[in-house]
Design a protein around this motif. Structure first.
Motif, PDB file in Angstrom:
ATOM      1  N   ILE A   1       0.861  -1.194   0.000  1.00 52.73           N
ATOM      2  CA  ILE A   1       0.000   0.000   0.000  1.00 52.73           C
ATOM      3  C   ILE A   1       0.891   1.235   0.000  1.00 52.73           C
ATOM      4  CG2 ILE A   1      -1.753   1.305   1.268  1.00 52.73           C
ATOM      5  CD1 ILE A   1      -2.671  -1.403   2.450  1.00 52.73           C
ATOM      6  N   ARG A   2       0.849   1.995  -1.096  1.00 54.31           N
ATOM      7  CA  ARG A   2       1.708   3.163  -1.249  1.00 54.31           C
ATOM      8  C   ARG A   2       0.950   4.436  -0.917  1.00 54.31           C
ATOM      9  NH1 ARG A   2       6.905   1.901  -1.681  1.00 54.31           N
ATOM     10  NH2 ARG A   2       7.359   3.609  -3.118  1.00 54.31           N
ATOM     11  N   PHE A   3       1.706   5.475  -0.588  1.00 53.92           N
ATOM     12  CA  PHE A   3       1.089   6.766  -0.322  1.00 53.92           C
ATOM     13  C   PHE A   3       0.834   7.503  -1.630  1.00 53.92           C
ATOM     14  CE2 PHE A   3       3.239   5.816   3.650  1.00 53.92           C
ATOM     15  CZ  PHE A   3       2.217   6.042   4.551  1.00 53.92           C
ATOM     16  N   PRO A   4      -0.352   8.081  -1.796  1.00 56.21           N
ATOM     17  CA  PRO A   4      -0.656   8.802  -3.040  1.00 56.21           C
ATOM     18  C   PRO A   4       0.148  10.102  -3.107  1.00 56.21           C
ATOM     19  CG  PRO A   4      -2.431   9.107  -1.449  1.00 56.21           C
ATOM     20  CD  PRO A   4      -1.477   8.126  -0.835  1.00 56.21           C
ATOM     21  N   GLU A   5       0.999  10.220  -4.097  1.00 59.23           N
ATOM     22  CA  GLU A   5       1.853  11.402  -4.195  1.00 59.23           C
ATOM     23  C   GLU A   5       1.101  12.557  -4.835  1.00 59.23           C
ATOM     24  OE1 GLU A   5       5.794  10.601  -5.585  1.00 59.23           O
ATOM     25  OE2 GLU A   5       5.899   8.663  -4.567  1.00 59.23           O
ATOM     26  N   ASN A   6       1.536  13.768  -4.482  1.00 60.93           N
ATOM     27  CA  ASN A   6       0.925  15.015  -4.969  1.00 60.93           C
ATOM     28  C   ASN A   6      -0.517  15.163  -4.506  1.00 60.93           C
ATOM     29  OD1 ASN A   6       3.304  15.714  -6.500  1.00 60.93           O
ATOM     30  ND2 ASN A   6       2.653  14.183  -8.014  1.00 60.93           N
ATOM     31  N   ARG A   7      -0.814  14.580  -3.343  1.00 61.67           N
ATOM     32  CA  ARG A   7      -2.135  14.725  -2.736  1.00 61.67           C
ATOM     33  C   ARG A   7      -1.990  15.030  -1.254  1.00 61.67           C
ATOM     34  NH1 ARG A   7      -5.729   9.516  -4.296  1.00 61.67           N
ATOM     35  NH2 ARG A   7      -6.815  10.208  -2.392  1.00 61.67           N
TER      36      ARG A   7
ATOM     37  N   GLU B   1      -3.170  12.414   2.945  1.00 60.31           N
ATOM     38  CA  GLU B   1      -2.636  11.108   2.535  1.00 60.31           C
ATOM     39  C   GLU B   1      -2.856  10.033   3.600  1.00 60.31           C
ATOM     40  OE1 GLU B   1       0.276  13.344   4.812  1.00 60.31           O
ATOM     41  OE2 GLU B   1      -0.763  13.860   2.945  1.00 60.31           O
ATOM     42  N   ASP B   2      -2.862  10.420   4.879  1.00 62.80           N
ATOM     43  CA  ASP B   2      -3.110   9.437   5.931  1.00 62.80           C
ATOM     44  C   ASP B   2      -4.502   8.829   5.779  1.00 62.80           C
ATOM     45  OD1 ASP B   2      -0.685  10.368   6.790  1.00 62.80           O
ATOM     46  OD2 ASP B   2      -1.281  10.670   8.867  1.00 62.80           O
ATOM     47  N   LEU B   3      -5.475   9.700   5.556  1.00 54.39           N
ATOM     48  CA  LEU B   3      -6.855   9.260   5.389  1.00 54.39           C
ATOM     49  C   LEU B   3      -6.998   8.299   4.217  1.00 54.39           C
ATOM     50  CD1 LEU B   3      -9.857   9.721   6.314  1.00 54.39           C
ATOM     51  CD2 LEU B   3      -9.957  11.521   4.570  1.00 54.39           C
ATOM     52  N   ALA B   4      -6.168   8.503   3.191  1.00 52.93           N
ATOM     53  CA  ALA B   4      -6.282   7.702   1.966  1.00 52.93           C
ATOM     54  C   ALA B   4      -5.736   6.283   2.104  1.00 52.93           C
ATOM     55  CB  ALA B   4      -5.567   8.414   0.813  1.00 52.93           C
ATOM     56  N   VAL B   5      -4.888   6.033   3.116  1.00 56.87           N
ATOM     57  CA  VAL B   5      -4.231   4.725   3.160  1.00 56.87           C
ATOM     58  C   VAL B   5      -4.460   3.927   4.444  1.00 56.87           C
ATOM     59  CG1 VAL B   5      -2.395   5.518   1.617  1.00 56.87           C
ATOM     60  CG2 VAL B   5      -2.038   5.614   4.079  1.00 56.87           C
TER      61      VAL B   5
END
Length: 339
Positions: free
Chosen positions: A172-178, A181-185
């Motif tokens: 599970i990678r962190f979404p870059e340029n967003r 990011e914590d909420l997303a992963v």
């Protein structure tokens, strides 16, 4: 002294323009009572003295593995740190925060005793000078569903609030340029684990400061809307994921959490008197509420939705904002007089 019989823990620290706080953060990290650790320090293209301080720490402690890179944002720096790590477990630490000297010792003992994939713990909030403002212990009640607590926002999505087996960061990678990011992963990581444990102890110190990335974003209405866009995208992804599980309680929790955040942002934009921000959040609220079954909303969010639809919520929020502002002004005057 390093104990090679212990599992290796990688502590990943993305650093960007935090020269005033980095030494205090790293001092708390190198002071861990748990011996077998590596510190992956990623200088994300800093333009202040952060780079110099990073170099000094790499020379001072051979457990510090330093990477200098062009600025890629916090997600890019975290992904770099993960790629360069070798530990069996990973802890994420923000460079302006601090950790308790027993954090890893307590977490690793819990891993050994409970045979879990993730250990979650409580935290403290501190001000810029390190004064403790609030303690937020983890739930001590057994059999609580961590995923449900995170989806419903009863436990916030803080990446630094747990130690996890490294394998979950690899898938599970962190979404870059967003932003957000914590909420997303985090919900994805918790869902992927086969077991977790709570430690009620407040082992992390989260610093609130005016110059932080989140503070500077949310205090500026234009930047705030940019943050809200990414946050809403993360919520949409979360809701779609929840639907894919077939768990109605997960869908309700994610939808309620999204609506709760939109109401918070609506009130903030009203307080900021940002016409652009008010219009953006109002339009998003109207759209989301049209797409959500009102019966799926619970408690305060259901009441707020009804008030928003009939137009009374705006008046209540404006009145509350004025009242809070007046109280703060009176308190400041009282303090000045008392001095």
């Amino acid at each position: 002294m390093t104990n090679k019989n212990q599992p290796l823990v990688s502590i990943v620290i993305p650093a960007y323009n935090v020269a005033d706080y980095l030494d205090e953060c790293l001092e708390s990290v190198v002071s861990q009572t748990y011996a077998n650790l590596e510190i992956i320090l990623v200088d994300d293209g800093s333009t202040d003295d952060t780079r110099v301080k990073c170099d000094a720490w790499a020379e001072k402690d051979d457990r510090v593995h330093l990477i200098h890179q062009t600025n890629q944002g916090v997600s890019g720096a975290r992904n770099t740190g993960i790629d360069e790590s070798h530990g069996d477990y990973i802890l994420m630490v923000d460079p302006d925060d601090k950790i308790d000297s027993l954090l890893l010792e307590k977490c690793m003992a819990c891993f050994k005793e409970k045979q879990v994939d993730l250990v979650h713990y409580g935290y403290k909030t501190i001000d810029e000078k390190g004064k403790v403002l609030k303690t937020i212990p983890d739930p001590s009640t057994k059999n609580q569903d961590l995923l449900q607590l995170i989806l419903s926002n009863k436990i916030q999505s803080h990446l630094w609030q747990f130690v996890c087996k490294r394998k979950f960061y690899q898938i599970i990678r962190f979404p870059e340029n967003r932003k957000a990011e914590d909420l997303a992963v985090i919900y994805k990581m918790v869902a992927a684990t086969k077991g977790y444990a709570f430690l009620p102890d407040c082992l992390y110190e989260y610093r609130t400061r005016a110059g932080s990335s989140l503070s500077s974003t949310t205090s500026n209405p234009e930047k705030a809307v940019q943050y809200y866009v990414d946050e809403l995208l993360a919520f949409h992804e979360m809701i779609q994921w929840a639907k894919s599980t077939g768990r109605a309680e997960y869908v309700r929790a994610a939808q309620n959490s999204m609506v709760h955040h939109l109401f918070l942002h609506y009130k903030a934009m009203l307080a900021a008197r940002s016409e652009e921000g008010i219009e953006w959040v109002s339009n998003r609220l109207s759209e989301e509420l049209r797409n959500i079954d009102s019966n799926s909303l619970e408690g305060a969010e259901k009441k707020k939705a009804a008030m928003f639809r009939n137009g009374s919520l705006t008046f209540c929020y404006r009145f509350d904002n004025v009242l809070r502002k007046t109280v703060k002004q009176l308190l400041r005057r009282t303090r000045r007089v008392s001095k």
